[in-house]
Design a protein around this motif. Structure first.
Motif, PDB file in Angstrom:
ATOM      1  N   GLY A 185       0.828  -1.205   0.000  1.00  0.00           N
ATOM      2  CA  GLY A 185       0.000   0.000   0.000  1.00  0.00           C
ATOM      3  C   GLY A 185       0.858   1.249   0.000  1.00  0.00           C
ATOM      4  O   GLY A 185       1.735   1.402   0.846  1.00  0.00           O
ATOM      5  N   GLU A 186       0.565   2.177  -0.914  1.00  0.00           N
ATOM      6  CA  GLU A 186       1.452   3.310  -1.176  1.00  0.00           C
ATOM      7  C   GLU A 186       1.046   4.617  -0.518  1.00  0.00           C
ATOM      8  O   GLU A 186       1.769   5.606  -0.581  1.00  0.00           O
ATOM      9  CB  GLU A 186       1.502   3.555  -2.690  1.00  0.00           C
ATOM     10  CG  GLU A 186       0.174   4.046  -3.262  1.00  0.00           C
ATOM     11  CD  GLU A 186       0.195   4.271  -4.776  1.00  0.00           C
ATOM     12  OE1 GLU A 186       1.238   3.994  -5.407  1.00  0.00           O
ATOM     13  OE2 GLU A 186      -0.836   4.708  -5.317  1.00  0.00           O
ATOM     14  N   ARG A 187      -0.107   4.667   0.147  1.00  0.00           N
ATOM     15  CA  ARG A 187      -0.719   5.958   0.445  1.00  0.00           C
ATOM     16  C   ARG A 187      -0.180   6.674   1.680  1.00  0.00           C
ATOM     17  O   ARG A 187      -0.467   7.854   1.879  1.00  0.00           O
ATOM     18  CB  ARG A 187      -2.241   5.804   0.551  1.00  0.00           C
ATOM     19  CG  ARG A 187      -2.893   5.417  -0.777  1.00  0.00           C
ATOM     20  CD  ARG A 187      -4.339   5.869  -0.838  1.00  0.00           C
ATOM     21  NE  ARG A 187      -5.165   5.226   0.152  1.00  0.00           N
ATOM     22  CZ  ARG A 187      -5.797   4.057  -0.020  1.00  0.00           C
ATOM     23  NH1 ARG A 187      -5.636   3.398  -1.153  1.00  0.00           N
ATOM     24  NH2 ARG A 187      -6.558   3.568   0.935  1.00  0.00           N
ATOM     25  N   ILE A 188       0.584   6.001   2.559  1.00  0.00           N
ATOM     26  CA  ILE A 188       1.116   6.717   3.726  1.00  0.00           C
ATOM     27  C   ILE A 188       2.455   7.330   3.324  1.00  0.00           C
ATOM     28  O   ILE A 188       3.537   6.926   3.750  1.00  0.00           O
ATOM     29  CB  ILE A 188       1.238   5.789   4.948  1.00  0.00           C
ATOM     30  CG1 ILE A 188      -0.093   5.074   5.207  1.00  0.00           C
ATOM     31  CG2 ILE A 188       1.612   6.606   6.189  1.00  0.00           C
ATOM     32  CD1 ILE A 188      -0.069   4.106   6.369  1.00  0.00           C
ATOM     33  N   ASN A 189       2.346   8.318   2.485  1.00  0.00           N
ATOM     34  CA  ASN A 189       3.493   9.009   1.888  1.00  0.00           C
ATOM     35  C   ASN A 189       3.074  10.454   1.680  1.00  0.00           C
ATOM     36  O   ASN A 189       2.011  10.715   1.112  1.00  0.00           O
ATOM     37  CB  ASN A 189       3.853   8.343   0.550  1.00  0.00           C
ATOM     38  CG  ASN A 189       5.154   8.860  -0.025  1.00  0.00           C
ATOM     39  OD1 ASN A 189       5.374  10.062  -0.099  1.00  0.00           O
ATOM     40  ND2 ASN A 189       6.010   7.944  -0.445  1.00  0.00           N
ATOM     41  N   PRO A 190       3.856  11.428   2.117  1.00  0.00           N
ATOM     42  CA  PRO A 190       3.411  12.819   2.063  1.00  0.00           C
ATOM     43  C   PRO A 190       3.375  13.444   0.669  1.00  0.00           C
ATOM     44  O   PRO A 190       2.817  14.534   0.503  1.00  0.00           O
ATOM     45  CB  PRO A 190       4.426  13.544   2.957  1.00  0.00           C
ATOM     46  CG  PRO A 190       5.630  12.683   2.971  1.00  0.00           C
ATOM     47  CD  PRO A 190       5.137  11.272   2.837  1.00  0.00           C
ATOM     48  N   THR A 191       3.946  12.771  -0.317  1.00  0.00           N
ATOM     49  CA  THR A 191       3.987  13.353  -1.667  1.00  0.00           C
ATOM     50  C   THR A 191       2.577  13.649  -2.176  1.00  0.00           C
ATOM     51  O   THR A 191       1.750  12.729  -2.316  1.00  0.00           O
ATOM     52  CB  THR A 191       4.688  12.400  -2.651  1.00  0.00           C
ATOM     53  OG1 THR A 191       6.001  12.120  -2.170  1.00  0.00           O
ATOM     54  CG2 THR A 191       4.764  13.016  -4.040  1.00  0.00           C
ATOM     55  N   ALA A 219      -5.680   5.921  10.003  1.00  0.00           N
ATOM     56  CA  ALA A 219      -6.855   5.737   9.135  1.00  0.00           C
ATOM     57  C   ALA A 219      -6.464   5.071   7.821  1.00  0.00           C
ATOM     58  O   ALA A 219      -7.149   4.149   7.342  1.00  0.00           O
ATOM     59  CB  ALA A 219      -7.525   7.088   8.868  1.00  0.00           C
ATOM     60  N   GLN A 220      -5.355   5.504   7.234  1.00  0.00           N
ATOM     61  CA  GLN A 220      -4.925   4.920   5.963  1.00  0.00           C
ATOM     62  C   GLN A 220      -4.398   3.499   6.141  1.00  0.00           C
ATOM     63  O   GLN A 220      -4.555   2.653   5.251  1.00  0.00           O
ATOM     64  CB  GLN A 220      -3.853   5.808   5.315  1.00  0.00           C
ATOM     65  CG  GLN A 220      -4.387   7.095   4.723  1.00  0.00           C
ATOM     66  CD  GLN A 220      -5.396   6.857   3.622  1.00  0.00           C
ATOM     67  OE1 GLN A 220      -5.276   5.918   2.843  1.00  0.00           O
ATOM     68  NE2 GLN A 220      -6.416   7.707   3.569  1.00  0.00           N
ATOM     69  N   ALA A 221      -3.787   3.230   7.266  1.00  0.00           N
ATOM     70  CA  ALA A 221      -3.318   1.866   7.530  1.00  0.00           C
ATOM     71  C   ALA A 221      -4.499   0.904   7.562  1.00  0.00           C
ATOM     72  O   ALA A 221      -4.485  -0.159   6.924  1.00  0.00           O
ATOM     73  CB  ALA A 221      -2.546   1.810   8.855  1.00  0.00           C
ATOM     74  N   VAL A 222      -5.541   1.276   8.304  1.00  0.00           N
ATOM     75  CA  VAL A 222      -6.731   0.422   8.401  1.00  0.00           C
ATOM     76  C   VAL A 222      -7.413   0.298   7.044  1.00  0.00           C
ATOM     77  O   VAL A 222      -7.800  -0.804   6.624  1.00  0.00           O
ATOM     78  CB  VAL A 222      -7.713   0.995   9.449  1.00  0.00           C
ATOM     79  CG1 VAL A 222      -9.049   0.264   9.394  1.00  0.00           C
ATOM     80  CG2 VAL A 222      -7.106   0.898  10.843  1.00  0.00           C
ATOM     81  N   LYS A 223      -7.553   1.408   6.345  1.00  0.00           N
ATOM     82  CA  LYS A 223      -8.255   1.405   5.059  1.00  0.00           C
ATOM     83  C   LYS A 223      -7.535   0.531   4.029  1.00  0.00           C
ATOM     84  O   LYS A 223      -8.155  -0.268   3.321  1.00  0.00           O
ATOM     85  CB  LYS A 223      -8.382   2.836   4.536  1.00  0.00           C
ATOM     86  CG  LYS A 223      -9.258   2.970   3.287  1.00  0.00           C
ATOM     87  CD  LYS A 223      -9.520   4.420   2.977  1.00  0.00           C
ATOM     88  CE  LYS A 223     -10.332   4.582   1.701  1.00  0.00           C
ATOM     89  NZ  LYS A 223     -11.617   3.872   1.733  1.00  0.00           N
ATOM     90  N   GLN A 224      -6.217   0.662   3.950  1.00  0.00           N
ATOM     91  CA  GLN A 224      -5.465  -0.131   2.976  1.00  0.00           C
ATOM     92  C   GLN A 224      -5.489  -1.624   3.315  1.00  0.00           C
ATOM     93  O   GLN A 224      -5.516  -2.466   2.425  1.00  0.00           O
ATOM     94  CB  GLN A 224      -4.030   0.381   2.888  1.00  0.00           C
ATOM     95  CG  GLN A 224      -3.932   1.737   2.201  1.00  0.00           C
ATOM     96  CD  GLN A 224      -2.503   2.241   2.126  1.00  0.00           C
ATOM     97  OE1 GLN A 224      -1.859   2.170   1.089  1.00  0.00           O
ATOM     98  NE2 GLN A 224      -2.005   2.754   3.240  1.00  0.00           N
ATOM     99  N   LYS A 225      -5.500  -1.932   4.596  1.00  0.00           N
ATOM    100  CA  LYS A 225      -5.637  -3.334   4.989  1.00  0.00           C
ATOM    101  C   LYS A 225      -6.974  -3.875   4.501  1.00  0.00           C
ATOM    102  O   LYS A 225      -7.047  -4.977   3.936  1.00  0.00           O
ATOM    103  CB  LYS A 225      -5.530  -3.470   6.503  1.00  0.00           C
ATOM    104  CG  LYS A 225      -5.759  -4.901   6.984  1.00  0.00           C
ATOM    105  CD  LYS A 225      -5.897  -4.996   8.484  1.00  0.00           C
ATOM    106  CE  LYS A 225      -6.245  -6.421   8.901  1.00  0.00           C
ATOM    107  NZ  LYS A 225      -6.449  -6.534  10.364  1.00  0.00           N
TER     108      LYS A 225
END
Length: 799
Positions: A319-325, A344-350
């Motif tokens: 999962g790529e979304r926990i990145n500030p870019t 929130a993103q950790a749970v969602k991507q899981k």
């Protein structure tokens, strides 16, 4: 003396035999209930010396010093310091051992580590460090870390040993009959993490009898590339009314141990219930066989503390979304040191199907090291997926790897000499997998051949640091097709070359291919399919992109990864088409109800507060408790029982409920309503027992089901339990004991309650207990775990 000296020279072609139980022998010698066993090193050294000699005479090659529980927390109220106790223990063992070896014995501290408990990782490390330093100075030949049930605590102990001593480190954990430790770690996870940390031997001790341990031992042997150690109990314990006794004799014990040796176990001994007779019989059984050679295993794996992901067996989505870019909200939270977006993103991507989560907290204006530590702790509270620690800052990488509970992936190193010098020692020290980028001092090569050359250099350089190529993942770097169209195919070619010629795993940031172009999803999906065919193992991608996930599912069928297409049929067959979608509603309160339940399941504490506040606008406090909080906890409990989640997640959900209850109780206080507690329950660890981990877990759950818990603590006098029951008219008492020597005080406490004709029920629990024990000592109920204690309370107060 190093492990190679021990095994290849002194123990060439023979097994290493450890001794048996110290506690069992001390009980026979008159150890008093509640007496700290290690103090006998000072008050009665002859008893300890005699026990060591008996084991040496029975055939033991290694005797374990009587230092099992000698840490500063346990000895804070003792008149003897741990310096005195450990030094005396090692010296007595050395005197008795002669030319045999002495192991410094280190076990659990007795408190839970964060986030499940309150003890910090570094505080645990410092406690273990002191034991290690004292023990080595006293003359120990090796360090044995044993009977560990928390992988995180075990990591702290191993690092303390490795960083403060040159002694070999053997490490064993203890498993329950469900094949996992108390905190949910399974044998293969233990193997990958402890091997990575550089222990010299690993395995299992205590837990169960040798017969019951066999499946656990077989799994350890399947994955371990270093010597495996096993010290079983003398079968299963039972209470005969006076003492704890075990159900198998030395001969049967030795026969099972021989089977383990024939399967590949190299280091053997005994735990609870064993004595010199067991060790003697074991030596006789092993006399006519030779140990098997320990073979290198070729698994590439990353893990959390409870979940292993094998890389290369299936396509692994990162999962790529926990990145500030490109994420202004996330950047703002990083500046404010918040972790809401991260959780929130950790749970969602899981939930979307990611197998591994990338974590990047890099902003130039923040303290990245500090934020990395905070972010990893926050993520591990709410998900149990492995994490890729992504940073160009080696201090942030090391800080993250140190506090990480599992085997992480470090992202990244590259072909630059100075970068490899900084990053590879971190990878080696913490046993991580590492991503190698095909870039060097000259930039990213335009050709596949150029990128392959850098990849080859990275693999060769890693070998010099002792990093096996099975732990290397190469990123051939996806360049943007809008700007570097020719290089797109060169990336695919490079992946194929790396896979075929170097035999390492590969990773790509797939979405990079489409920057600046319309309908990015088409390009991403097509590029992904091409890369998978070339040998891509880990696509870093948007886990919510159904098109890309469909491409992966189809690829796994066509490449024979999805055997018989079972997963494909499950996803796209008739049953899946018939699944009902969750109905949408405009009722804000109903949406929040669903949110609160999911928040509790996910364990997101902060969101529990705001969600409860919204609910209280339209719902009564008791309605929220009974209709929303309790059902959520029941669901989590069911997941726990079905082994879908483990103790850390169970506790995290309970801690989340605490936040909701704080809001509810405040509302009740303001309105002047009555307390919502369902009933009062006493919890106590019995007289003489200083362990309260299990009791504390029970307390958290009972409180979150709405009960008022009077926690009397540990080492509680019998009369205090009786007096408290009288004072508060208590209907239910929970008693805990971890040590076999204190079961008798549990029995005496129950007898005292009966003698005083108190109208209360008693439930008991603890590692040394079972249903038979509970019945024999007069308890009304046996709680095999914290979840069972809730059922008992419900029976008492609602039936």
């Amino acid at each position: 003396m190093k492990i190679n000296d021990l095994i290849l020279k002194r123990f060439k072609d023979k097994f290493i035999i450890f001794d048996g139980a110290m506690g069992t022998m001390l009980q026979r010698s008159g150890l008093k209930v509640g007496e700290l066993p290690e103090t006998l090193n000072i008050t009665n050294p002859d008893i300890i010396r005699t026990i060591h000699k008996q084991y040496i005479d029975a055939g033991a090659d290694v005797v374990i010093a009587n230092t099992f529980g000698a840490n500063e927390l346990k000895y804070s109220s003792s008149k003897y310091s741990i310096e005195e106790v450990i030094t005396a223990g090692v010296k007595i063992a050395k005197e008795a051992a002669g030319d045999k070896l002495v192991a410094l014995d280190i076990s659990s501290i007795g408190q839970m580590l964060e986030p499940t408990g309150s003890l910090s990782f570094e505080a645990a490390y410092n406690l273990f460090k002191k034991q290690v330093v004292i023990g080595e100075k006293a003359g120990a030949d090796l360090i044995l870390i044993e009977t560990m049930s928390d992988l995180y605590e075990t990591k702290a102990a191993v690092l303390a040993a490795k960083e403060n001593s040159d002694l070999p480190v053997f490490c064993t954990m203890t498993f329950q009959d469900n094949g996992r430790t108390l905190m949910g770690t399974d044998p293969k996870t233990m193997v990958f993490v402890l091997e990575g940390l550089g222990v010299d031997a690993l395995g299992v001790n205590c837990s169960l009898g040798p017969k019951e341990l066999m499946p656990i031992v077989e799994e350890i042997l399947k994955y371990a590339s270093i010597p495996v150690m096993v010290q079983p109990n003398a079968g299963l314990p039972r209470y005969d009314g006076k003492n704890t006794v075990y159900d198998i004799a030395p001969k049967e014990f030795a026969e099972y141990v021989k089977l383990m040796a024939e399967k590949g176990v190299r280091i053997l001994g005994g735990c609870c219930g064993t004595n010199p007779d067991f060790i003697k019989k074991m030596c006789e059984e092993l006399n006519d066989i030779k140990p098997l050679k320990t073979e290198e295993k070729n698994f590439t794996a990353a893990s959390s503390s409870t979940e292993v992901v094998f890389l290369g067996e299936r396509v692994t989505i990162v999962g790529e979304r926990i990145n500030p870019t490109g994420k202004s909200k996330y950047k703002e939270e990083l500046r404010e040191k918040k972790v809401d977006f991260i959780q929130a993103q950790a749970v969602k991507q899981k939930e979307e199907g990611a197998h591994i989560l990338e974590l990047n907290v890099g902003l130039p204006e923040i303290d990245e090291k500090e934020m990395m530590i905070k972010a990893i702790k926050a993520m591990q509270k709410v998900v149990q997926l492995p994490i890729t620690i992504d940073s160009p800052n080696e201090e942030a990488l090391e800080a993250g790897a140190r506090v990480y509970n599992g085997k992480p992936i470090i992202n990244s190193v590259n072909g630059k000499e100075e970068i490899m010098k900084k990053v590879f020692p971190i990878v080696k020290k913490y046993g991580a997998c590492v991503i190698g980028l095909t870039i060097d001092e000259d930039g990213i090569p335009n050709t596949a051949e150029g990128r392959f050359k850098i990849a080859e250099n990275i693999v060769n350089a890693a070998k010099e640091y002792g990093i096996h190529k099975k732990d290397i993942i190469i990123d051939c770097l996806t360049l943007t097709a809008s700007a570097q169209q020719k290089e797109a195919l060169e990336t695919i070619k490079a992946v194929k070359m790396v896979k075929e010629k170097l035999g390492v795993k590969t990773v790509l940031g797939v979405s990079n291919i489409s920057f600046g172009l319309p309908r990015r999803d088409i390009l991403n999906r097509t590029f992904l399919t091409m890369a998978l065919y070339a040998g891509l193992d880990l696509p870093i991608m948007n886990s919510a992109d159904e098109g890309m996930k469909e491409a992966i599912t189809a690829f796994e069928v066509l490449s024979n990864m999805d055997k018989e297409g079972k997963d494909y049929v499950e996803n796209y067959g008739a049953k899946s088409q018939g699944k009902k979608e969750i109905a949408k509603t405009s009722d804000k309160s109903i949406e929040q109800v669903k949110d609160l339940k999911q928040i509790i399941v996910d364990g997101i504490e902060k969101d529990a507060i705001s969600s409860t506040e919204v609910l209280l606008q339209t719902k009564e406090p008791l309605e929220i408790v009974n209709s929303y909080i309790i059902p959520a906890l029941d669901y989590v409990g069911e997941q726990y029982e079905e082994k879908e989640i483990f103790l850390p997640q169970l506790i995290q959900s309970a801690e989340t409920v605490k936040k909701s209850f704080e809001v509810i109780k405040k509302k009740i206080t303001e309105s002047g309503e009555e307390n919502i507690a369902k009933g009062k329950i006493i919890l106590a660890t019995v007289k003489g027992d200083i362990h309260d981990i299990g009791k504390n877990i029970v307390k958290v759950l009972l409180e979150n089901y709405g009960y008022e818990v009077i926690d009397l603590g540990k080492d509680v006098p019998i009369e205090r339990v009786v007096n408290t029951v009288k004072e508060y008219n208590i209907k239910l008492v929970g008693l805990s004991a971890l040590m076999t020597t204190t079961v008798v005080n549990m029995k005496k406490t129950i007898e005292a309650l009966r003698k005083n004709n108190l109208d209360c029920k008693v439930f008991v629990g603890g590692a040394v207990l079972n249903e038979e024990y509970a019945e024999m000592i007069g308890a009304d109920f046996y709680a095999k775990d914290a979840r069972e204690s809730v059922r008992i309370a419900e029976d008492i107060f609602h039936n």
